[in-house]
Design a protein around this motif. Structure first.
Motif, PDB file in Angstrom:
ATOM      1  N   GLN A   1      -2.290  20.273  -2.505  1.00  9.72           N
ATOM      2  CA  GLN A   1      -2.111  20.283  -3.958  1.00  9.72           C
ATOM      3  C   GLN A   1      -2.399  18.892  -4.496  1.00  9.72           C
ATOM      4  N   LEU A   2      -3.275  18.831  -5.501  1.00 10.36           N
ATOM      5  CA  LEU A   2      -3.663  17.555  -6.064  1.00 10.36           C
ATOM      6  C   LEU A   2      -2.566  17.007  -6.960  1.00 10.36           C
ATOM      7  N   GLN A   3      -2.231  15.746  -6.756  1.00  8.75           N
ATOM      8  CA  GLN A   3      -1.210  15.108  -7.592  1.00  8.75           C
ATOM      9  C   GLN A   3      -1.563  13.656  -7.860  1.00  8.75           C
ATOM     10  N   LEU A   4      -1.293  13.231  -9.086  1.00  6.56           N
ATOM     11  CA  LEU A   4      -1.334  11.834  -9.467  1.00  6.56           C
ATOM     12  C   LEU A   4       0.032  11.508 -10.059  1.00  6.56           C
ATOM     13  N   VAL A   5       0.724  10.554  -9.471  1.00 12.11           N
ATOM     14  CA  VAL A   5       2.083  10.242  -9.903  1.00 12.11           C
ATOM     15  C   VAL A   5       2.158   8.771 -10.284  1.00 12.11           C
ATOM     16  N   GLU A   6       2.450   8.524 -11.557  1.00 16.34           N
ATOM     17  CA  GLU A   6       2.586   7.158 -12.049  1.00 16.34           C
ATOM     18  C   GLU A   6       4.025   6.679 -11.914  1.00 16.34           C
ATOM     19  N   SER A   7       4.173   5.382 -11.751  1.00 18.20           N
ATOM     20  CA  SER A   7       5.493   4.757 -11.745  1.00 18.20           C
ATOM     21  C   SER A   7       5.333   3.305 -12.149  1.00 18.20           C
ATOM     22  N   GLY A   8       6.471   2.663 -12.430  1.00 22.25           N
ATOM     23  CA  GLY A   8       6.457   1.237 -12.722  1.00 22.25           C
ATOM     24  C   GLY A   8       6.619   0.877 -14.181  1.00 22.25           C
ATOM     25  N   CYS A  22      -0.187   4.248  -9.335  1.00 28.32           N
ATOM     26  CA  CYS A  22      -0.643   5.629  -9.405  1.00 28.32           C
ATOM     27  C   CYS A  22      -0.880   6.092  -7.972  1.00 28.32           C
ATOM     28  N   ALA A  23       0.022   6.909  -7.480  1.00 26.03           N
ATOM     29  CA  ALA A  23      -0.085   7.434  -6.121  1.00 26.03           C
ATOM     30  C   ALA A  23      -0.815   8.770  -6.147  1.00 26.03           C
ATOM     31  N   ALA A  24      -1.867   8.870  -5.363  1.00 23.08           N
ATOM     32  CA  ALA A  24      -2.706  10.065  -5.370  1.00 23.08           C
ATOM     33  C   ALA A  24      -2.563  10.830  -4.065  1.00 23.08           C
ATOM     34  N   SER A  25      -2.578  12.147  -4.169  1.00 26.03           N
ATOM     35  CA  SER A  25      -2.561  12.996  -2.991  1.00 26.03           C
ATOM     36  C   SER A  25      -3.358  14.255  -3.282  1.00 26.03           C
ATOM     37  N   GLY A  26      -3.895  14.856  -2.212  1.00 23.66           N
ATOM     38  CA  GLY A  26      -4.605  16.111  -2.374  1.00 23.66           C
ATOM     39  C   GLY A  26      -6.061  15.980  -2.761  1.00 23.66           C
ATOM     40  N   LEU A  27      -6.614  14.776  -2.739  1.00 28.64           N
ATOM     41  CA  LEU A  27      -8.044  14.618  -3.019  1.00 28.64           C
ATOM     42  C   LEU A  27      -8.600  13.463  -2.199  1.00 28.64           C
ATOM     43  N   ILE A  28      -9.901  13.521  -1.963  1.00 27.48           N
ATOM     44  CA  ILE A  28     -10.565  12.464  -1.226  1.00 27.48           C
ATOM     45  C   ILE A  28     -10.943  11.381  -2.220  1.00 27.48           C
ATOM     46  N   LEU A  29     -10.176  10.331  -2.240  1.00 31.49           N
ATOM     47  CA  LEU A  29     -10.315   9.331  -3.291  1.00 31.49           C
ATOM     48  C   LEU A  29     -11.673   8.652  -3.298  1.00 31.49           C
ATOM     49  N   ASP A  30     -12.328   8.559  -2.169  1.00 34.55           N
ATOM     50  CA  ASP A  30     -13.627   7.895  -2.127  1.00 34.55           C
ATOM     51  C   ASP A  30     -14.659   8.580  -3.013  1.00 34.55           C
ATOM     52  N   TYR A  31     -14.428   9.802  -3.395  1.00 35.48           N
ATOM     53  CA  TYR A  31     -15.366  10.516  -4.258  1.00 35.48           C
ATOM     54  C   TYR A  31     -15.118  10.242  -5.740  1.00 35.48           C
ATOM     55  N   TYR A  32     -14.020   9.573  -6.049  1.00 33.04           N
ATOM     56  CA  TYR A  32     -13.554   9.514  -7.434  1.00 33.04           C
ATOM     57  C   TYR A  32     -13.492   8.095  -7.979  1.00 33.04           C
ATOM     58  N   ALA A  75      -4.762   2.120   2.143  1.00 32.64           N
ATOM     59  CA  ALA A  75      -3.793   2.642   3.098  1.00 32.64           C
ATOM     60  C   ALA A  75      -2.727   3.498   2.420  1.00 32.64           C
ATOM     61  N   LYS A  76      -2.467   3.209   1.160  1.00 35.23           N
ATOM     62  CA  LYS A  76      -1.395   3.922   0.440  1.00 35.23           C
ATOM     63  C   LYS A  76      -1.936   4.942  -0.549  1.00 35.23           C
ATOM     64  N   ASN A  77      -3.276   5.073  -0.644  1.00 37.02           N
ATOM     65  CA  ASN A  77      -3.865   5.983  -1.645  1.00 37.02           C
ATOM     66  C   ASN A  77      -3.278   5.727  -3.026  1.00 37.02           C
ATOM     67  N   THR A  78      -3.212   4.465  -3.383  1.00 40.29           N
ATOM     68  CA  THR A  78      -2.556   4.069  -4.631  1.00 40.29           C
ATOM     69  C   THR A  78      -3.441   3.107  -5.405  1.00 40.29           C
ATOM     70  N   VAL A  79      -3.447   3.301  -6.703  1.00 44.45           N
ATOM     71  CA  VAL A  79      -4.144   2.393  -7.621  1.00 44.45           C
ATOM     72  C   VAL A  79      -3.094   1.710  -8.486  1.00 44.45           C
ATOM     73  N   TYR A  80      -3.279   0.426  -8.694  1.00 47.74           N
ATOM     74  CA  TYR A  80      -2.316  -0.371  -9.460  1.00 47.74           C
ATOM     75  C   TYR A  80      -2.951  -0.884 -10.743  1.00 47.74           C
ATOM     76  N   LEU A  81      -2.089  -1.112 -11.726  1.00 46.59           N
ATOM     77  CA  LEU A  81      -2.495  -1.822 -12.928  1.00 46.59           C
ATOM     78  C   LEU A  81      -1.493  -2.943 -13.143  1.00 46.59           C
ATOM     79  N   GLU A  82      -1.931  -4.154 -12.883  1.00 43.44           N
ATOM     80  CA  GLU A  82      -1.103  -5.338 -13.099  1.00 43.44           C
ATOM     81  C   GLU A  82      -1.326  -5.775 -14.539  1.00 43.44           C
ATOM     82  N   MET A  83      -0.235  -5.825 -15.299  1.00 46.24           N
ATOM     83  CA  MET A  83      -0.324  -6.157 -16.717  1.00 46.24           C
ATOM     84  C   MET A  83       0.453  -7.432 -16.985  1.00 46.24           C
ATOM     85  N   ASN A  84      -0.222  -8.433 -17.494  1.00 50.17           N
ATOM     86  CA  ASN A  84       0.379  -9.719 -17.806  1.00 50.17           C
ATOM     87  C   ASN A  84       0.253 -10.022 -19.292  1.00 50.17           C
ATOM     88  N   SER A  85       1.024 -10.999 -19.734  1.00 47.16           N
ATOM     89  CA  SER A  85       0.987 -11.418 -21.149  1.00 47.16           C
ATOM     90  C   SER A  85       1.086 -10.220 -22.077  1.00 47.16           C
TER      91      SER A  85
END
Length: 125
Positions: A1-8, A22-32, A75-85
């Motif tokens: 099952q495809l899931q994208l779960v945001e946190s933080g 953004c933790a992703a599961s259920g899809l091959i991230l290299d395609y996206y 390794a974690k199938n996760t994308v981050y958004l670091e937001m400063n200022s």
């Protein structure tokens, strides 16, 4: 099952920082491409930053340039958004999404196939 779960998300003072995940599961991230979008109250959803997962090519909207950094952890199938200022005008619900489009198209026209549920970011003193 495809899931994208945001946190933080959370409450932060102007000038402060947050890191969204953004933790992703259920899809091959290299395609996206994975992107971050936001929607403020009373406004339309807009793109913030997008990354091509396979090689890390990034795209930033003007509002994010110089303050936000998008990255990925394979390794974690996760994308981050670091937001400063952070500014009060950054207050919004932030969503991550997955798309088969290139990063510029994805971020510019919000072309995405899958969306997360969103995480609230509030910048206020």
């Amino acid at each position: 099952q495809l899931q994208l779960v945001e946190s933080g998300g959370g409450l932060v003072q102007p000038g402060g920082s947050l890191r969204l995940s953004c933790a992703a599961s259920g899809l091959i991230l290299d395609y996206y491409a994975i992107g971050w979008f936001r929607q403020a109250p009373g406004k339309e959803r807009e793109g913030v930053s997008c990354i091509r997962y396979s090689d890390g090519i990034t795209y930033y909207k003007d509002s994010a340039k110089g303050r936000f950094t998008i990255s990925r952890d394979n390794a974690k199938n996760t994308v981050y958004l670091e937001m400063n200022s952070l500014k009060p005008e950054d207050t919004a619900v932030y969503y991550c999404a997955a798309s088969l489009y290139d990063v510029q198209t994805m971020c510019s026209v919000m072309a995405a196939s899958y969306w997360g549920q969103g995480t609230q970011v509030t910048v206020s003193s």
